[in-house]
Design an enzyme around this catalytic site. Structure first.
Site, PDB file in Angstrom:
ATOM      1  N   HIS A   1      29.718 -88.557 -16.429  1.00  0.00           N
ATOM      2  CA  HIS A   1      29.574 -88.987 -17.939  1.00  0.00           C
ATOM      3  C   HIS A   1      31.050 -90.197 -18.216  1.00  0.00           C
ATOM      4  CE1 HIS A   1      29.743 -89.317 -22.483  1.00  0.00           C
ATOM      5  NE2 HIS A   1      31.352 -88.973 -22.487  1.00  0.00           N
ATOM      6  N   GLU A   2      31.841 -89.083 -17.569  1.00  0.00           N
ATOM      7  CA  GLU A   2      33.371 -89.623 -17.530  1.00  0.00           C
ATOM      8  C   GLU A   2      33.542 -90.603 -16.811  1.00  0.00           C
ATOM      9  OE1 GLU A   2      35.709 -88.797 -20.060  1.00  0.00           O
ATOM     10  OE2 GLU A   2      34.219 -86.893 -21.118  1.00  0.00           O
TER      11      GLU A   2
ATOM     12  N   HIS B   1      33.648 -98.336 -17.281  1.00  0.00           N
ATOM     13  CA  HIS B   1      34.328 -99.145 -18.559  1.00  0.00           C
ATOM     14  C   HIS B   1      36.132 -99.836 -18.106  1.00  0.00           C
ATOM     15  CE1 HIS B   1      33.196-100.245 -22.768  1.00  0.00           C
ATOM     16  NE2 HIS B   1      33.607-101.370 -22.542  1.00  0.00           N
TER      17      HIS B   1
ATOM     18  N   HIS C   1      32.502 -94.088 -18.250  1.00  0.00           N
ATOM     19  CA  HIS C   1      34.009 -94.205 -19.373  1.00  0.00           C
ATOM     20  C   HIS C   1      35.073 -94.939 -17.706  1.00  0.00           C
ATOM     21  CE1 HIS C   1      33.507 -92.525 -23.151  1.00  0.00           C
ATOM     22  NE2 HIS C   1      33.422 -92.086 -22.490  1.00  0.00           N
TER      23      HIS C   1
HETATM   24 ZN   LIG Z   1      33.123 -89.666 -23.049  1.00  0.00          ZN
END
Ligand SMILES: [Zn+2]
Length: 685
Positions: free
Chosen positions: A469-470, A476, A473
């Site tokens: 998940h991290e 991104h 980011h």
């Molecule tokens: Zn998050």
């Protein structure tokens, strides 16, 4: 004296020279950088020439580079390594920064220039990104109160500086109260069921606290449900841990956060009214892609009854399992994780102890997370042991494009420590943009217990999920391909910022990714397909609980911020804060005896310390897009370089440079729909 925060960057990718930075450098650096920023902005605003895109909008994008740098370095440290001196500096500097930014944003000359450009935006022949920058700047300034009269603007600045002080105080009190309420155990037999590595960590924590030999300190993580509850066999200890967890910030005394909550809520409500919104939640919805609180309610109202219905079904299963151990007794909230783990182990035979040896941290990162990113986006990672992070636990990797072009740096800080806030997050030390020719320097922070004596770090499946998940980011940020600093990476509306990170979770159990990294730490054996299948099936299990505890927190966050200023003024005491919380959960029909919200008011850092106020709904809002995008991948052949490239070009790389709903529509050919989310969570009835 040379201040390494103010000297030109000399390390690759403008990586901060952490080794040279001392605490005493921050205050003078902030002061000088703010003054320089003021000077740069003054030059733009006092220009006699009429406003142009170049002399105003783009010129503003070039200002405050030093301040941006100091702030990024400092605020990375306040969350990842908040020592006492750093906390003291934060308290001093946070209100000054707010006042500094307000003084710029609320300068009437700035509004005049931006508004003048905005009014001619259709005649200026702007490229799409520049036009979007102008529109966003205009909207932001208006939300900041730039169009208000002098008296109202002064009032607004006062609200902002008070709120900045109060939310900082909330975070610090919560950290102090969390440290103070660690559960101390002086009899090792009470720790039955807890993994030896975890127990060793508790012994070390007790040592750090100067407790006598043979004692253990169970330090609490941010959410209500502490992961260790899943394996703690001693029911009394479970109750102690859970009770300590849900009372954080509500223990009375100096570290109680509830009086701060009352003040924060009232000030946010008053500020929203000053800006022409009925309440703070309405203001926040307007800033996001949701636009209205009605849209948020529609989504949550569609989910709450199915979630609670499923949670009740799960509770009945757990009650049955509990009665085998404790005949005639009723399932309590501290029993939930333990019996959920038991039932899950029975049904799917995939308890944490079985799977953890297959998820070693370094292998998961290299052969799971990096592997998937390489396969999809063509990028590669190389460790740079020659570069130094802000803490000895930080590893630094250099990222390259498929053709070897340099892409950026990735700083990985996996382990928990006293000075780190709970949870996991990404931030950037440098944000990619073409205007200033900057490449990304991205940090990922996790809170994994550091094993002792050189043991390998083994992850639970939840920790694997957090890692992917991290890193979503991080992607991104790393793959950002925008012109303007304002639009870099994760600079998107808050209610879609979780979308790319959630999409990256789809590769965790993917049949082409999992076998590549899930290998037994001792034997190297691939995670057996049977266990992998059960992990996939097990994903659906427990979704009633997970969705309900999440929705309860999201609804609580909405409730606190849908009050008017007059209603907020009625809530002043700690008891009234508790009464409000109870009523809000009952009214939202998500109150259950057996479970509490994922965060209760007194330790709801997302909403009272930073970032997610009236915005906790964002996770499920973004998940609608996530689940629908996962379907898009599946419909187009799944784990392919072509899909990765398309997703990168259409969404990941675009940062905040266009409206994300438009970008999504371009990718998908339609808007996102709710069904994939319901199916994924097993909530289709
Ligand atoms: Zn998050």
């Amino acid at each position: 004296m040379t201040n390494p925060l103010l000297t030109p960057a000399h390390l690759p990718y403008a990586l901060p020279d952490y080794a040279a930075i001392k605490d005493e450098h921050f205050i003078p650096a902030f002061e000088i950088a703010m003054e320089e920023h003021r000077g740069e902005v003054e030059e733009i605003l006092s220009n006699d020439a009429p406003a142009s895109i170049e002399n105003t909008l783009v010129a503003l994008e070039r200002t405050g580079q030093k301040l941006e740098r100091v702030a990024r370095i400092f605020f990375n440290q306040t969350s990842a390594h908040a020592t006492e001196p750093i906390k003291a500096i934060e308290e001093e500097i946070a209100p000054k920064l707010t006042a500094h930014q307000d003084a710029i944003n609320l300068d009437p000359r700035l509004w005049q220039r931006i508004d003048a450009l905005y009014q001619q935006r259709d005649e200026l022949d702007l490229d799409a990104e520049t036009k979007h920058l102008l529109e966003e700047k205009w909207r932001d300034l208006r939300r900041d109160g730039a169009a208000l009269d002098d008296a109202a603007r002064a009032k607004l600045a006062e609200y902002n500086s008070q709120l900045s002080r109060l939310t900082t105080a909330f975070a610090q009190r919560l950290l102090d109260d969390t440290n103070a309420t660690a559960v101390i155990v002086d009899d090792a037999s009470h720790l039955a069921g807890i993994a030896p590595g975890t127990v060793a960590g508790y012994a070390q924590a007790a040592q750090r606290r100067n407790l006598p030999e043979g004692t253990y300190a169970i330090e609490l993580g941010l959410p209500t449900m502490q992961p260790v509850l899943a394996t703690t066999e001693n029911r009394e200890l479970r109750e102690r841990i859970y009770t300590a967890s849900i009372n954080r910030g509500a223990n009375g005394g100096d570290t109680d956060t509830r009086d701060l909550v009352a003040q924060i809520v009232r000030l946010r409500a008053e500020r929203a009214e000053l800006l022409g919104h009925p309440n703070h939640a309405a203001l926040v919805a307007d800033e996001g892609t949701a636009k209205t609180t009605t849209a948020i309610s529609e989504l949550m109202d569609a989910l709450a009854p199915v979630a609670v219905q499923n949670a009740k079904k799960e509770a009945a299963d757990l009650q049955e399992a509990l009665e085998k151990d404790h005949p005639g007794e009723k399932l309590q909230p501290w029993d939930w994780a333990f019996y959920e783990e038991k039932v899950r182990a029975q049904r799917y035979a995939v308890d944490d102890a079985t799977v953890k040896p297959y998820f070693e941290l370094t292998k998961t990162l290299n052969d799971g997370v990096f592997f998937a990113a390489n396969h999809l986006y063509g990028i590669t990672f190389q460790k740079r042991p020659d570069l130094v992070g802000y803490h000895e636990d930080v590893d630094i990797y250099e990222a390259f494009e498929e053709d070897g072009t340099k892409l950026g740096l990735f700083l990985f800080d996996p382990y928990t420590r006293d000075t780190k806030y709970g949870g996991a997050w990404m931030n950037d030390q440098v944000g990619q943009n073409r205007l200033l020719d900057e490449k990304a320097v991205i940090v990922n922070n996790l809170n994994i217990a550091k094993p002792t004596g050189g043991e390998p770090t083994l992850l639970t499946i939840d920790e694997v999920r957090t890692l992917f998940h991290e890193f979503g980011h991080a992607l991104h940020g790393l793959l950002s391909d925008v012109n303007y600093p304002s639009f870099t990476g994760t600079s998107v509306p808050r209610d879609v910022v979780e979308f790319p990170s959630q999409v990256n979770e789809m590769w965790i159990l993917h049949p082409e990714v999992l076998p590549n990294y899930a290998r037994h730490v001792e034997t190297g054996e691939v995670l057996p397909a049977e266990i992998a299948n059960k992990l996939r099936e097990a994903q659906l299990y427990g979704q009633g609980f997970a969705t309900t505890e999440y929705l309860a927190a999201a609804l609580l966050d909405q409730a606190w911020h849908r009050v008017s200023a007059a209603e907020a003024a009625e809530i002043t005491t700690r008891e009234q804060v508790m009464t409000f919380e109870k009523r809000a959960l009952e009214e939202a029909s998500v109150a259950m005896d057996e479970l509490q919200p994922r965060y209760r008011t007194s330790y709801f850092a997302h909403t009272f310390a930073g970032g997610y106020d009236a915005g906790y709904y964002s996770y499920i809002w973004a998940e609608v897009f996530d689940a629908d995008a996962v379907k898009w991948f599946e419909e187009n052949g799944g784990f392919t370089r072509a899909n990765g490239q398309r997703f990168r070009e259409a969404l990941l790389g675009r940062g905040g440079s266009a409206d994300m709903l438009d970008l999504y529509r371009d990718l998908r050919g339609r808007d996102a729909i709710l069904e994939p989310l319901l199916t994924r969570r097993g909530l289709t009835g």
